[in-house]
Design a protein around this motif. Structure first.
Motif, PDB file in Angstrom:
ATOM      1  N   LEU A   1       0.533  -1.071   0.215  1.00  0.00           N
ATOM      2  CA  LEU A   1      -0.196   0.052  -0.128  1.00  0.00           C
ATOM      3  C   LEU A   1       0.873   1.161  -0.560  1.00  0.00           C
ATOM      4  O   LEU A   1       1.794   1.308   1.065  1.00  0.00           O
ATOM      5  N   HIS A   2       0.658   2.108  -0.337  1.00  0.00           N
ATOM      6  CA  HIS A   2       1.731   3.467  -0.627  1.00  0.00           C
ATOM      7  C   HIS A   2      -0.018   4.763  -1.014  1.00  0.00           C
ATOM      8  O   HIS A   2       0.847   5.989  -1.167  1.00  0.00           O
TER       9      HIS A   2
ATOM     10  N   SER B   1       4.397  10.384  11.787  1.00  0.00           N
ATOM     11  CA  SER B   1       5.058   9.440  12.576  1.00  0.00           C
ATOM     12  C   SER B   1       4.716   8.477  12.467  1.00  0.00           C
ATOM     13  O   SER B   1       5.530   6.811  12.459  1.00  0.00           O
ATOM     14  N   LEU B   2       3.402   8.023  10.967  1.00  0.00           N
ATOM     15  CA  LEU B   2       3.060   6.504  11.628  1.00  0.00           C
ATOM     16  C   LEU B   2       2.994   6.257  10.013  1.00  0.00           C
ATOM     17  O   LEU B   2       3.562   4.757   9.565  1.00  0.00           O
ATOM     18  N   PHE B   3       3.717   7.133   8.589  1.00  0.00           N
ATOM     19  CA  PHE B   3       3.981   6.553   7.391  1.00  0.00           C
ATOM     20  C   PHE B   3       4.961   7.198   6.886  1.00  0.00           C
ATOM     21  O   PHE B   3       5.471   8.354   6.917  1.00  0.00           O
ATOM     22  N   PRO B   4       5.581   6.518   6.240  1.00  0.00           N
ATOM     23  CA  PRO B   4       6.748   7.410   5.475  1.00  0.00           C
ATOM     24  C   PRO B   4       7.102   7.599   4.245  1.00  0.00           C
ATOM     25  O   PRO B   4       5.768   8.127   3.802  1.00  0.00           O
ATOM     26  N   PRO B   5       7.754   8.411   3.791  1.00  0.00           N
ATOM     27  CA  PRO B   5       7.541   9.561   2.920  1.00  0.00           C
ATOM     28  C   PRO B   5       6.904   8.446   1.697  1.00  0.00           C
ATOM     29  O   PRO B   5       6.852   9.897   0.594  1.00  0.00           O
ATOM     30  N   ASN B   6       7.728   7.399   1.439  1.00  0.00           N
ATOM     31  CA  ASN B   6       7.145   7.397  -0.111  1.00  0.00           C
ATOM     32  C   ASN B   6       5.172   6.980  -0.010  1.00  0.00           C
ATOM     33  O   ASN B   6       4.917   6.979  -0.414  1.00  0.00           O
TER      34      ASN B   6
END
Length: 427
Positions: A217-218, A250-255
């Protein structure tokens, strides 16, 4: 172009109520497109990571849509007509999310034909439908959140509970469908910023769940519910942004791409409606309604009387028109005096006694009540009231019940950039 004040004043002073054509003195909107522009850059400043996809259902006004498209927003569409409207103004299909979890089959086919790939789902039947009509769609699983702190609780109709998301993802995997992300909606008119935090954590849970099943998922769609208010005593966009932005980081990376579906945030503050007082009844202290002769009405002799308790004012738009937001959207509207005894009073505080009054729409239906209790100075038929922040879920659901026309819109802007964008859009 003119300010809101000047646009209102010019329109009213141009009218001769005694001689004008029928409908000339109808209620009308002034749309200040500067507000839309300002709201956009307020968003970009406070939530730079989150891409706004404007909720077309909130107000599909063509100039509003063109301005937002020029500013680079995406669009949340809920039907074939909304998708077609956005495509017709030149928006790329990749900037549209078909955010209706339960879709008509022919609409799914239309989305496929026009390469509108992103769409939401929250049930297994929808997955089978999409597999049949648009197997290459990019699917977003809409999850159920806590919307008890919102005016409109959308969870009554949409959203998969966390108990069911694993089974839905397994079905999508079995059907070889491409699930790309998670969406939620905390409810329209949310008045607790912490509702977004709880929802983001639920989305993170589903992201992890999907990863274990082999999905990558993205996309995170944080929905709508964003306040447009600048009232520091209540929920503000600033309060939401201050906790939502850091929590997402804090919960989801930059991608992970993050989008949202704001509607009223953009539309509400931009529209002001002016309404004409078409009739008045005086309510006596014993509750009776008094009928006055014309000379008494025109001379307003009731100001000197002490045997009346208030007034009933009738205006030329109501709950079957722009004020449907009272019935459908739980809105509370606030009347202000715009024009009284030939004097323009926009944005002024009148140094006059106020009386209890109720305000009614023009139709013959008794539910057509705009305000049961308000406080206003004594007004006469021919005076005008105005209501601010009337751009969200008003025009879009207005009818022409009883033969009353929908209120027209006068557009205005003082920002040269806004004017240039609109000029380019049309010429």
């Amino acid at each position: 172009m003119l300010s809101v004040k000047d646009a209102l004043k010019n329109q009213i002073l141009s009218l001769d109520i005694d001689m004008c054509e029928p409908d000339a003195e109808n209620a009308f909107f002034v749309a200040n497109l500067d507000e839309v522009y300002n709201q956009h850059f307020r968003w970009k400043s406070l939530l730079p990571r989150i891409e706004p996809f404007y909720a077309v259902k909130c107000n599909p006004d063509p100039l509003l849509l063109r301005l937002l498209a020029s500013l680079g927003t995406g669009f949340d569409c809920a039907s074939k007509v909304e998708i077609q409207t956005i495509l017709d103004i030149g928006v790329d299909p990749s900037k549209i999310i078909y955010a209706n979890p339960c879709k008509q089959a022919s609409f799914v086919r239309y989305a496929a034909e026009h390469n509108v790939k992103m769409m939401t789902f929250d049930n297994s039947d929808e997955l089978y439908k999409i597999k049949r009509y648009f197997p290459d769609a990019q699917l977003v699983l809409r999850i159920l959140t806590d919307d008890t702190m919102s005016l409109c609780k959308l969870g009554l109709k949409f959203g998969a509970s966390l108990d069911s998301t694993e089974a839905l993802l397994q079905t999508a995997r079995k059907l070889d469908l491409n699930v790309i992300g998670v969406s939620f909606h905390v409810g329209s008119g949310c008045y607790d910023e912490n509702a977004f935090i709880d929802a983001v954590h639920r989305a993170r849970f589903v992201f992890d769940q999907a990863s274990e099943l082999g999905f990558n998922l993205h996309l995170l769609d944080v929905g709508g519910g964003f306040s447009h208010s600048r009232n520091c005593d209540g929920i503000t966009f600033e309060k939401i942004a201050a906790i939502l932005g850091p929590e997402i980081d804090s919960l989801f990376p930059p991608n992970v791409r993050v989008i949202a579906e704001p509607g009223r945030y953009y539309a509400a503050p931009a529209f002001t409606i002016a309404t004409h007082i078409i009739a008045r009844r005086t309510v006596l202290s014993n509750g009776d309604v008094q009928t006055l002769d014309m000379d008494t009405v025109l001379n307003d002799e009731t100001q000197t009387r002490d045997d009346h308790s208030g007034y009933m004012y009738y205006i030329n738009d109501g709950v079957y028109g722009a004020f449907n937001c009272i019935l459908f959207d739980h809105q509370v509207v606030h009347p202000k005096v715009l024009f009284k005894k030939g004097i323009f009073t926009f944005d002024e505080i009148l140094d006059e006694p106020v009386y209890n009054c109720s305000i009614w729409g023009p139709t013959c239906d008794s539910i057509d009540c705009i305000s049961t209790v308000s406080s206003l100075p004594v007004l006469l038929p021919g005076d005008w009231l105005y209501f601010e922040e009337m751009g969200a879920y008003t025009i879009c659901a207005a009818s022409q019940f009883n033969g009353f026309k929908k209120s027209n819109i006068i557009y205005t802007a003082t920002n040269p950039e806004v004017f240039a964008i609109l000029y380019d859009a049309y010429f």
